[in-house]
Write a protein that holds these residues in place. Structure first.
Motif, PDB file in Angstrom:
ATOM      1  N   ASP A   1       0.811  -1.220   0.000  1.00  0.00           N
ATOM      2  CA  ASP A   1       0.000   0.000   0.000  1.00  0.00           C
ATOM      3  C   ASP A   1       0.846   1.272   0.000  1.00  0.00           C
ATOM      4  OD1 ASP A   1      -2.477  -1.343   0.053  1.00  0.00           O
ATOM      5  OD2 ASP A   1      -2.322  -1.626   2.222  1.00  0.00           O
ATOM      6  N   GLY A   2       2.163   1.130  -0.082  1.00  0.00           N
ATOM      7  CA  GLY A   2       3.044   2.276   0.115  1.00  0.00           C
ATOM      8  C   GLY A   2       2.864   3.411  -0.855  1.00  0.00           C
ATOM      9  N   LEU A   3       2.399   3.116  -2.080  1.00  0.00           N
ATOM     10  CA  LEU A   3       2.170   4.153  -3.087  1.00  0.00           C
ATOM     11  C   LEU A   3       0.691   4.349  -3.395  1.00  0.00           C
ATOM     12  CD1 LEU A   3       5.050   3.504  -5.659  1.00  0.00           C
ATOM     13  CD2 LEU A   3       4.806   5.471  -4.147  1.00  0.00           C
ATOM     14  N   ALA A   4      -0.178   3.775  -2.567  1.00  0.00           N
ATOM     15  CA  ALA A   4      -1.629   3.912  -2.771  1.00  0.00           C
ATOM     16  C   ALA A   4      -2.033   3.487  -4.178  1.00  0.00           C
ATOM     17  CB  ALA A   4      -2.071   5.357  -2.487  1.00  0.00           C
ATOM     18  N   ASP A   5      -1.440   2.399  -4.658  1.00  0.00           N
ATOM     19  CA  ASP A   5      -1.697   1.849  -5.990  1.00  0.00           C
ATOM     20  C   ASP A   5      -1.211   2.763  -7.109  1.00  0.00           C
ATOM     21  OD1 ASP A   5      -2.921  -0.382  -4.830  1.00  0.00           O
ATOM     22  OD2 ASP A   5      -4.885   0.591  -4.832  1.00  0.00           O
ATOM     23  N   GLY A   6      -0.326   3.664  -6.798  1.00  0.00           N
ATOM     24  CA  GLY A   6       0.241   4.524  -7.839  1.00  0.00           C
ATOM     25  C   GLY A   6       1.127   3.750  -8.793  1.00  0.00           C
TER      26      GLY A   6
ATOM     27  N   LEU B   1       1.487   9.198  -9.458  1.00  0.00           N
ATOM     28  CA  LEU B   1       0.353   9.301 -10.375  1.00  0.00           C
ATOM     29  C   LEU B   1      -0.274   7.924 -10.516  1.00  0.00           C
ATOM     30  CD1 LEU B   1       1.885  11.435 -13.295  1.00  0.00           C
ATOM     31  CD2 LEU B   1       0.943  12.221 -11.113  1.00  0.00           C
ATOM     32  N   ASP B   2      -1.585   7.884 -10.669  1.00  0.00           N
ATOM     33  CA  ASP B   2      -2.227   6.596 -10.884  1.00  0.00           C
ATOM     34  C   ASP B   2      -2.061   6.159 -12.334  1.00  0.00           C
ATOM     35  OD1 ASP B   2      -4.149   7.948 -12.414  1.00  0.00           O
ATOM     36  OD2 ASP B   2      -5.669   7.908 -10.843  1.00  0.00           O
ATOM     37  N   GLY B   3      -2.675   5.049 -12.698  1.00  0.00           N
ATOM     38  CA  GLY B   3      -2.500   4.516 -14.039  1.00  0.00           C
ATOM     39  C   GLY B   3      -3.003   5.425 -15.136  1.00  0.00           C
ATOM     40  N   ASN B   4      -3.866   6.369 -14.791  1.00  0.00           N
ATOM     41  CA  ASN B   4      -4.385   7.337 -15.764  1.00  0.00           C
ATOM     42  C   ASN B   4      -3.610   8.648 -15.759  1.00  0.00           C
ATOM     43  OD1 ASN B   4      -6.546   5.632 -16.638  1.00  0.00           O
ATOM     44  ND2 ASN B   4      -7.639   6.147 -14.749  1.00  0.00           N
TER      45      ASN B   4
END
Length: 691
Positions: free
Chosen positions: A406-411, A511-514
């Motif tokens: 969880d360290g990057l909040a799914d980034g 940044l997330d996947g988007n």
């Protein structure tokens, strides 16, 4: 020839010299020190072929564990939960050597201790520290590593060879003033002979893995190193000719990122030989593409991995190249030593020509990594869009130092890698090429890749950081902070008062996947202060964002938090709690990173006077928080509690909800040896700067 073999050849030669009448050299005193954290007593011992870390866990879940840097091995005994809290007391730790019938040698320690309550054995685990770590978390270990207890009088022993038949492991515990009961279908139980009198116990732990060669303080630190005994001792225990260890007990082996960042932060306090050995340990583990190895599987864990993969039997190390940050940290660290330090410049030619164990030169290995970095940067330099940033590798959630799930909040696109490490690496590579240091080693194809580095560094430096910018209207920020503070049970008054009227600006953790910024405020902007020269306005904004009182920023009485999810959604807030490994917790080295970064920025000649004044104030704020947590200074991380309007540090890993536990001796937590606090602030300043 390994350092271990060299050492024993030296012993043989010493014997010959003594036979000729020479006086024996005085053996160095053993390195021994202890660190108590909450309910855990840590005792360290290092001398010659013996290096061991003993942990005695008191409380309702007692444990005895010994970890060895040799082979990243260990042995531990876990006891059943106790209705009465157990209190350990440690008397002494001595080295021990055991020669088996087949003349194989095991090294380890014997400790005498006492416990004030009965101990009921749940299980014992022997082998790789990786196996012990897994057992600590989920209570399981591979069936083939199991060992049955053998009783002799009041002594209980677990021992076995390594899975491939090599010298293995042993742990035993003997009661000297009590009894040992159980066996068969009953649990083994140690009981004192008299009510109210602590049991005296003798604990023996041994490993047959090949010992490492301690660097020793005379080859490790220079005259500029700080005097703090605990930090010096922890660093000495983790420093060897072969490699630096990431931390003990859980990471008693090589980690690429930890080695490189520790070298960079400790560099002003290290001897050249220590820096060069550390860099060489990273370079010898590069893969064919030039990627830096994150971690290694060695000893029995390598034996297990080879078996599972269907490889030929053996214990050849297996390297993990799953991380992306360490690939881009190598160049800036190498530049700091070989280009920026007088000692490094003077020794550069000889070091670059040094042969690694593979026969490759240091210069050729560096050129391979530099070419990989330059090639990796091409897409974003041509089209600076989020999709062309450096992404976490497919199928993974981790790729930089926040390497919990969880360290990057799914980034997918981490801030530190893209906004700092890639441009810093490209800039360093450009400097190396302009100096011509790698000309004798780089192939024509590699040199062509390196020639583009400086130009790409400008694009990355200018375009990447802006993609991570987050701005919140002040009303929105206030609303989120008040709700979050209420959920956490903390008073937000100071934090609310610190909000700028124009709105809250900070850089996203990833940044997330988007390509959308994930609004978790974090401490990784410290990397920018250490490795780059941000414009004054950007520099002030980053520093202010970190050093506002939590939950507006990261600053608490218990230290600088590494993450603040107050402005993110409820799911992210839940995953970034104070019991999460990379949540709202304090990592010692991240405080040192920001301290070193502020110190570096204050040496710049191009910043306005007003900016320097603000940086000096920030420096005093940070060091005041650091001063509050001196007792935890070499620890990996810690959590906090809140009462009477103040945050108090709390050991991580000693509460049932904590995701893992913290190492008492962590490599990059010793880097304060290269830092000095600023001149003491006045009493008025300190009161004004209270978080």
């Amino acid at each position: 020839m390994t350092s271990y073999v060299k050492r024993y050849l030296a012993v043989a030669l010493l014997g010959l010299s003594l036979a000729a009448g020479a006086k024996p050299p005085v053996a160095p005193a053993p390195l021994q020190f202890r660190i108590a954290e909450g309910r855990t007593l840590n005792a360290f011992y290092q001398q010659g072929p013996v290096a061991a870390h003993l942990l005695l866990n008191s409380g309702t879940q007692p444990r005895v564990l010994v970890a060895f840097p040799a082979g990243n091995s260990g042995a531990g005994i876990w006891f059943e939960p106790s209705g009465t809290p157990v209190q350990w007391k440690l008397d002494e730790v001595r080295p021990m050597q055991q020669i088996e019938a087949n003349k194989r040698i095991l090294h380890g320690i014997v400790a005498t201790a006492s416990a004030d309550a009965p101990l009921v054995v749940r299980d014992a685990v022997l082998g790789s520290v990786r196996i012990l770590r897994d057992y600590q978390i989920d209570g399981r270990y591979p069936a083939e590593t199991a060992s049955a207890a053998v009783r002799r009088g009041n002594t209980l022993t677990w021992s076995r060879p390594r899975l491939d038949g090599a010298p293995g492991y042993l742990i035993s515990i003997a009661v000297e003033n009590g009894s040992l009961g159980g066996g068969g279908d009953s649990a083994w139980t140690f009981t004192g002979s008299r009510v109210g009198e602590p049991m005296r116990l003798r604990i023996t732990a041994l490993t047959g893995e090949t010992p490492l060669t301690p660097l020793g303080e005379n080859r490790l630190l220079n005259e500029h190193a700080g005097a703090d005994p605990r930090s010096r001792q922890a660093l000495a225990f983790l420093s060897y000719e072969e490699k630096f260890l990431a931390g003990s007990w859980r990471f008693d082996t090589y980690f690429g990122r930890d080695t490189l960042m520790s070298l960079r932060l400790l560099m002003p306090a290290l001897q050249p030989v220590a820096i060069e050995d550390g860099l060489a340990s990273v370079l010898e583990r590069l893969n064919a593409q030039g990627e830096v190895a994150h971690e290694e599987d060695i000893g029995e864990f390598a034996v297990l991995r080879h078996r599972k993969q269907g490889d030929p039997p053996g214990d050849a190390p297996i390297y993990d190249y799953g991380m992306i940050d360490d690939d881009f940290i190598l160049a800036p660290v190498a530049a700091s030593y070989l280009l920026d330090q007088a000692d490094g410049r003077a020794r550069a030619a000889a070091f670059l020509a040094r042969e690694l164990p593979s026969g490759e030169t240091v210069g050729a290995a560096l050129a391979r990594n530099f070419a990989f970095v330059a090639d990796s940067s091409r897409a974003f330099a041509a089209a600076p869009e989020p999709r062309n940033l450096m992404s976490i590798k497919a199928g993974r959630k981790t790729g930089q130092w926040r390497d919990s799930e969880d360290g990057l909040a799914d980034g997918r696109y981490p801030y530190d890698v893209n906004a700092v490490f890639v441009p810093a690496a490209l800039s360093a590579i450009g400097r190396f090429r302009s100096e011509g240091l790698l000309a004798p080693y780089a192939t024509p194809e590699q040199d062509k890749a390196l020639s583009a580095a400086a130009g790409r560094a400008e694009v990355w430096s200018r375009q990447a950081p802006a993609l991570f910018h987050v701005r919140l209207p002040v009303a929105d920020a206030r609303r989120r902070m008040q709700a979050y503070a209420g959920a956490q049970g903390v008073d937000p008054a100071l934090a609310l008062a610190s909000l700028p009227p124009a709105g809250l600006d900070f850089v996203a953790i990833a940044l997330d996947g988007n390509g959308k910024p994930i609004p978790v405020l974090h401490s990784d902007a410290g990397f920018a202060l250490l490795l780059q020269d941000p414009p004054a306005a950007q520099l002030e904004s980053m520093v202010e964002a970190m050093l506002r009182p939590f939950p507006a920023g990261l600053l608490t009485d218990a230290g600088l938090l590494v993450a603040n999810p107050a402005f993110a959604d409820a799911d992210i807030q839940r995953r970034f709690g104070r019991n999460a490994y990379h949540g709202t917790v304090v990592w010692s080295w991240q405080q040192a990173l920001l301290a070193a970064g502020l110190q570096r920025q204050l040496q710049r000649k191009d910043l306005p006077a007003a900016t320097l004044v603000r940086l000096q104030s920030a420096q005093r704020q940070l060091w005041a928080a650091i001063g509050n947590t001196q007792a935890m200074r070499t620890s990996e991380l810690w959590s906090w509690t809140y009462a009477d309007g103040r945050y108090q540090p709390a050991p991580f890993g000693q509460n049932s909800g904590d995701a893992d536990e913290s190492n008492a001796a962590q490599l990059w937590s010793t880097v304060f040896l290269a830092l000095s606090p600023p001149a003491a602030a006045s009493a008025t300043d300190k009161e004004d700067e209270r978080p």
